[in-house]
Design a protein around this motif. Structure first.
Motif, short mmCIF file in Angstrom:
data_model
loop_
_atom_site.label_atom_id
_atom_site.label_comp_id
_atom_site.label_asym_id
_atom_site.label_seq_id
_atom_site.Cartn_x
_atom_site.Cartn_y
_atom_site.Cartn_z
N ILE A 1 0.83 -1.20 0.00
CA ILE A 1 0.00 0.00 0.00
C ILE A 1 0.87 1.25 0.00
CG2 ILE A 1 -1.61 1.34 1.39
CD1 ILE A 1 -2.98 -1.19 2.15
N GLN A 2 2.02 1.20 0.62
CA GLN A 2 2.86 2.38 0.73
C GLN A 2 3.40 2.85 -0.61
OE1 GLN A 2 5.65 1.26 3.74
NE2 GLN A 2 4.28 1.86 5.38
N ASN A 3 3.33 2.06 -1.64
CA ASN A 3 3.83 2.44 -2.95
C ASN A 3 2.77 3.05 -3.86
OD1 ASN A 3 6.44 1.55 -2.35
ND2 ASN A 3 5.91 -0.55 -2.89
N ILE A 4 1.59 3.29 -3.34
CA ILE A 4 0.52 3.89 -4.13
C ILE A 4 0.88 5.34 -4.45
CG2 ILE A 4 -1.88 4.69 -4.10
CD1 ILE A 4 -2.55 2.25 -2.44
N ARG A 5 0.73 5.73 -5.68
CA ARG A 5 0.95 7.10 -6.11
C ARG A 5 -0.32 7.59 -6.79
NH1 ARG A 5 4.31 6.80 -2.86
NH2 ARG A 5 6.52 6.58 -3.20
N SER A 6 -0.71 8.80 -6.50
CA SER A 6 -1.98 9.32 -7.01
C SER A 6 -2.03 9.34 -8.53
CB SER A 6 -2.25 10.70 -6.44
OG SER A 6 -1.24 11.59 -6.83
N ARG A 7 -0.91 9.56 -9.19
CA ARG A 7 -0.92 9.61 -10.65
C ARG A 7 -1.34 8.28 -11.26
NH1 ARG A 7 4.40 9.55 -9.16
NH2 ARG A 7 5.63 7.81 -9.93
N ASN A 8 -1.11 7.19 -10.54
CA ASN A 8 -1.50 5.87 -11.03
C ASN A 8 -3.01 5.63 -10.92
OD1 ASN A 8 1.20 5.30 -11.46
ND2 ASN A 8 1.45 4.39 -9.45
N PHE A 9 -3.65 6.37 -10.03
CA PHE A 9 -5.06 6.15 -9.77
C PHE A 9 -5.86 7.45 -9.83
CE2 PHE A 9 -2.65 2.90 -7.53
CZ PHE A 9 -3.25 1.75 -8.01
N GLN A 10 -5.46 8.37 -10.66
CA GLN A 10 -6.08 9.69 -10.64
C GLN A 10 -7.56 9.69 -10.99
OE1 GLN A 10 -4.77 11.82 -14.64
NE2 GLN A 10 -3.02 11.15 -13.45
N ASN A 11 -8.06 8.64 -11.63
CA ASN A 11 -9.49 8.56 -11.94
C ASN A 11 -10.26 7.61 -11.03
OD1 ASN A 11 -9.32 10.39 -14.13
ND2 ASN A 11 -8.45 8.77 -15.39
N LEU A 12 -9.60 7.12 -10.01
CA LEU A 12 -10.23 6.19 -9.06
C LEU A 12 -11.37 6.88 -8.34
CD1 LEU A 12 -9.85 3.30 -7.88
CD2 LEU A 12 -8.57 4.39 -6.04
N LYS A 13 -12.54 6.25 -8.31
CA LYS A 13 -13.72 6.84 -7.68
C LYS A 13 -14.06 6.18 -6.34
CE LYS A 13 -15.09 9.30 -11.36
NZ LYS A 13 -14.54 10.60 -11.45
N HIS A 14 -13.79 4.89 -6.19
CA HIS A 14 -14.15 4.15 -4.99
C HIS A 14 -12.91 3.47 -4.42
CE1 HIS A 14 -18.37 4.54 -6.23
NE2 HIS A 14 -17.89 4.34 -7.44
N LEU A 15 -12.67 3.66 -3.12
CA LEU A 15 -11.52 3.05 -2.47
C LEU A 15 -11.94 2.48 -1.12
CD1 LEU A 15 -8.47 2.46 -2.48
CD2 LEU A 15 -8.13 4.75 -1.49
N ARG A 16 -11.74 1.20 -0.96
CA ARG A 16 -12.09 0.52 0.29
C ARG A 16 -10.82 -0.05 0.92
NH1 ARG A 16 -16.65 -1.43 -3.10
NH2 ARG A 16 -18.35 -0.02 -2.57
N LEU A 17 -10.45 0.52 2.05
CA LEU A 17 -9.28 0.08 2.80
C LEU A 17 -9.71 -0.38 4.19
CD1 LEU A 17 -6.88 3.03 1.84
CD2 LEU A 17 -6.87 0.71 0.91
N ASN A 18 -10.85 -1.00 4.26
CA ASN A 18 -11.40 -1.42 5.55
C ASN A 18 -10.77 -2.72 6.03
OD1 ASN A 18 -12.92 -2.44 3.27
ND2 ASN A 18 -14.32 -3.35 4.73
N SER A 19 -10.72 -2.87 7.34
CA SER A 19 -10.27 -4.10 8.01
C SER A 19 -8.85 -4.51 7.65
CB SER A 19 -11.24 -5.26 7.72
OG SER A 19 -12.55 -4.93 8.08
N LEU A 20 -7.96 -3.54 7.49
CA LEU A 20 -6.58 -3.85 7.14
C LEU A 20 -5.63 -3.71 8.34
CD1 LEU A 20 -6.31 -2.09 3.66
CD2 LEU A 20 -6.62 -4.51 4.14
#
Length: 107
Positions: A1-20
């Motif tokens: 998860i720490q390697n996520i960069r916004s430019r890779n997901f700039q059109n992402l609309k839904h993000l679920r990071l629950n229960s991690l």
């Protein structure tokens, strides 16, 4: 998860990071995805979360789930950041109080 960069997901609309079992979302603070309309961070240990700072760029957010994250207080600036917010789930937290007129700003 720490390697996520916004430019890779700039059109992402839904993000679920629950229960991690996350205790911090500092990686997320630096790589916010402004297009998000739904964010679920429920069932994590985020009791030390600075809400206004963390979500300052998520102005399009419609749904924010912060249930069961251990919150004890709410930043008075949080709700004013979300002009489009329709659903805010704060259930099953340890909130001691909610500032007077907290939700009145968006009504």
């Amino acid at each position: 998860i720490q390697n996520i960069r916004s430019r890779n997901f700039q059109n992402l609309k839904h993000l679920r990071l629950n229960s991690l079992k996350m205790k911090s979302i500092s990686f997320f603070q630096q790589n916010l995805i402004p297009a998000l309309i739904e964010l679920d961070l429920s069932r994590n240990n985020l009791s030390n979360l600075n809400l206004s700072q963390t979500f300052s760029r998520l102005e399009k957010l419609l749904f924010l789930n912060l249930s069961q994250v251990g919150l004890e207080s709410l930043d008075s600036l949080l709700i004013s950041k979300f002009v489009e917010l329709e659903i805010l789930d704060l259930s099953f937290n340890s909130l001691i109080s909610i500032p007077k007129d907290y939700f009145k700003k968006n009504m």
